[in-house]
Design a protein around this motif. Sequence first.
Motif, PDB file in Angstrom:
ATOM      1  N   ALA A   1      -6.079   5.453  42.189  1.00  0.00           N
ATOM      2  CA  ALA A   1      -7.200   4.673  41.642  1.00  0.00           C
ATOM      3  C   ALA A   1      -8.411   5.570  41.395  1.00  0.00           C
ATOM      4  O   ALA A   1      -9.104   5.427  40.378  1.00  0.00           O
ATOM      5  N   GLN A   2      -8.668   6.508  42.308  1.00  0.00           N
ATOM      6  CA  GLN A   2      -9.795   7.439  42.140  1.00  0.00           C
ATOM      7  C   GLN A   2      -9.574   8.326  40.918  1.00  0.00           C
ATOM      8  O   GLN A   2     -10.500   8.560  40.144  1.00  0.00           O
ATOM      9  N   ALA A   3      -8.348   8.810  40.733  1.00  0.00           N
ATOM     10  CA  ALA A   3      -8.047   9.638  39.561  1.00  0.00           C
ATOM     11  C   ALA A   3      -8.288   8.845  38.276  1.00  0.00           C
ATOM     12  O   ALA A   3      -8.860   9.363  37.310  1.00  0.00           O
ATOM     13  N   GLU A   4      -7.887   7.583  38.275  1.00  0.00           N
ATOM     14  CA  GLU A   4      -8.108   6.743  37.094  1.00  0.00           C
ATOM     15  C   GLU A   4      -9.596   6.499  36.857  1.00  0.00           C
ATOM     16  O   GLU A   4     -10.078   6.566  35.724  1.00  0.00           O
ATOM     17  N   THR A   5     -10.341   6.259  37.918  1.00  0.00           N
ATOM     18  CA  THR A   5     -11.792   6.051  37.808  1.00  0.00           C
ATOM     19  C   THR A   5     -12.468   7.284  37.225  1.00  0.00           C
ATOM     20  O   THR A   5     -13.336   7.185  36.348  1.00  0.00           O
ATOM     21  N   LEU A   6     -12.078   8.457  37.704  1.00  0.00           N
ATOM     22  CA  LEU A   6     -12.670   9.700  37.196  1.00  0.00           C
ATOM     23  C   LEU A   6     -12.331   9.895  35.720  1.00  0.00           C
ATOM     24  O   LEU A   6     -13.188  10.312  34.928  1.00  0.00           O
ATOM     25  N   GLY A   7     -11.099   9.581  35.327  1.00  0.00           N
ATOM     26  CA  GLY A   7     -10.713   9.673  33.923  1.00  0.00           C
ATOM     27  C   GLY A   7     -11.528   8.746  33.044  1.00  0.00           C
ATOM     28  O   GLY A   7     -11.993   9.122  31.964  1.00  0.00           O
ATOM     29  N   ARG A   8     -11.740   7.525  33.513  1.00  0.00           N
ATOM     30  CA  ARG A   8     -12.548   6.564  32.745  1.00  0.00           C
ATOM     31  C   ARG A   8     -14.004   7.039  32.639  1.00  0.00           C
ATOM     32  O   ARG A   8     -14.642   6.853  31.607  1.00  0.00           O
ATOM     33  N   ARG A   9     -14.501   7.650  33.697  1.00  0.00           N
ATOM     34  CA  ARG A   9     -15.875   8.158  33.685  1.00  0.00           C
ATOM     35  C   ARG A   9     -16.050   9.223  32.605  1.00  0.00           C
ATOM     36  O   ARG A   9     -17.052   9.241  31.885  1.00  0.00           O
ATOM     37  N   VAL A  10     -15.072  10.091  32.470  1.00  0.00           N
ATOM     38  CA  VAL A  10     -15.127  11.120  31.420  1.00  0.00           C
ATOM     39  C   VAL A  10     -15.074  10.466  30.043  1.00  0.00           C
ATOM     40  O   VAL A  10     -15.874  10.788  29.161  1.00  0.00           O
ATOM     41  N   LEU A  11     -14.152   9.537  29.856  1.00  0.00           N
ATOM     42  CA  LEU A  11     -14.031   8.873  28.551  1.00  0.00           C
ATOM     43  C   LEU A  11     -15.303   8.127  28.177  1.00  0.00           C
ATOM     44  O   LEU A  11     -15.695   8.120  27.007  1.00  0.00           O
ATOM     45  N   ASP A  12     -15.953   7.515  29.150  1.00  0.00           N
ATOM     46  CA  ASP A  12     -17.204   6.802  28.874  1.00  0.00           C
ATOM     47  C   ASP A  12     -18.280   7.734  28.338  1.00  0.00           C
ATOM     48  O   ASP A  12     -19.130   7.315  27.550  1.00  0.00           O
ATOM     49  N   GLN A  13     -18.243   9.000  28.721  1.00  0.00           N
ATOM     50  CA  GLN A  13     -19.270   9.949  28.286  1.00  0.00           C
ATOM     51  C   GLN A  13     -19.057  10.463  26.870  1.00  0.00           C
ATOM     52  O   GLN A  13     -19.987  10.997  26.264  1.00  0.00           O
ATOM     53  N   VAL A  14     -17.839  10.337  26.339  1.00  0.00           N
ATOM     54  CA  VAL A  14     -17.555  10.889  25.011  1.00  0.00           C
ATOM     55  C   VAL A  14     -17.148   9.838  23.984  1.00  0.00           C
ATOM     56  O   VAL A  14     -17.066  10.142  22.796  1.00  0.00           O
ATOM     57  N   ARG A  15     -16.887   8.649  24.438  1.00  0.00           N
ATOM     58  CA  ARG A  15     -16.321   7.595  23.588  1.00  0.00           C
ATOM     59  C   ARG A  15     -17.090   7.395  22.278  1.00  0.00           C
ATOM     60  O   ARG A  15     -16.501   7.177  21.231  1.00  0.00           O
TER      61      ARG A  15
END
Length: 197
Positions: A61-75
Amino acid sequence: MTRPFRQQIDEGILDQAAALFARRGFAKTSVQDIAGAVGLSKAGLLHHFATKDALRAAVLAQAETLGRRVLDQVRDLPPGAARDRRAVEALIDVALAHPGMVALLLTPATQDGLGDPELEFATAAALQAFGVDPDTAEPERFVRVVGACAALAVLTLAAHRENQTTAWRQHVVATCFDALGHRGPGAAVSDPDQVEA
């Protein structure tokens, strides 16, 4: 225990667990191994995460959260050099803050049989951060993005090992940006037509 402090402890546990899962695999990593790595008793660790399976689920779940955090910054950025730079910087910041997660995400590429198929979304998120679809991307672009991600992972792990996370950050950004085919500021250019705006 206050919530931010508890969250910080839990994130530290998750990162250490991820590093151990990467090194030994989930089946060969015991709760005692993780407890020892984070300086807790087995009972103390189980106070934070009731079972090893709960810990594994929390790592994923933490790995997924971190991935979403990155995507939110570039989306919202269009494909191009600006998005690539922001994706590199966001991924490096995550990697420097969570080296255990980086080690775990590298496992499928480095050790047969230890990788977790549930981590495939992390690879997809990294590619998506650069606007790359593996099924339709030009081969050169795909290889450059995978190369930049691999360099980012290896270099951030080395920076941790050498205790140089702050000193090396700008160099890791420049190396990854160069791997993507962009020239960073101050890069030697033999052909003036190759300079990117």
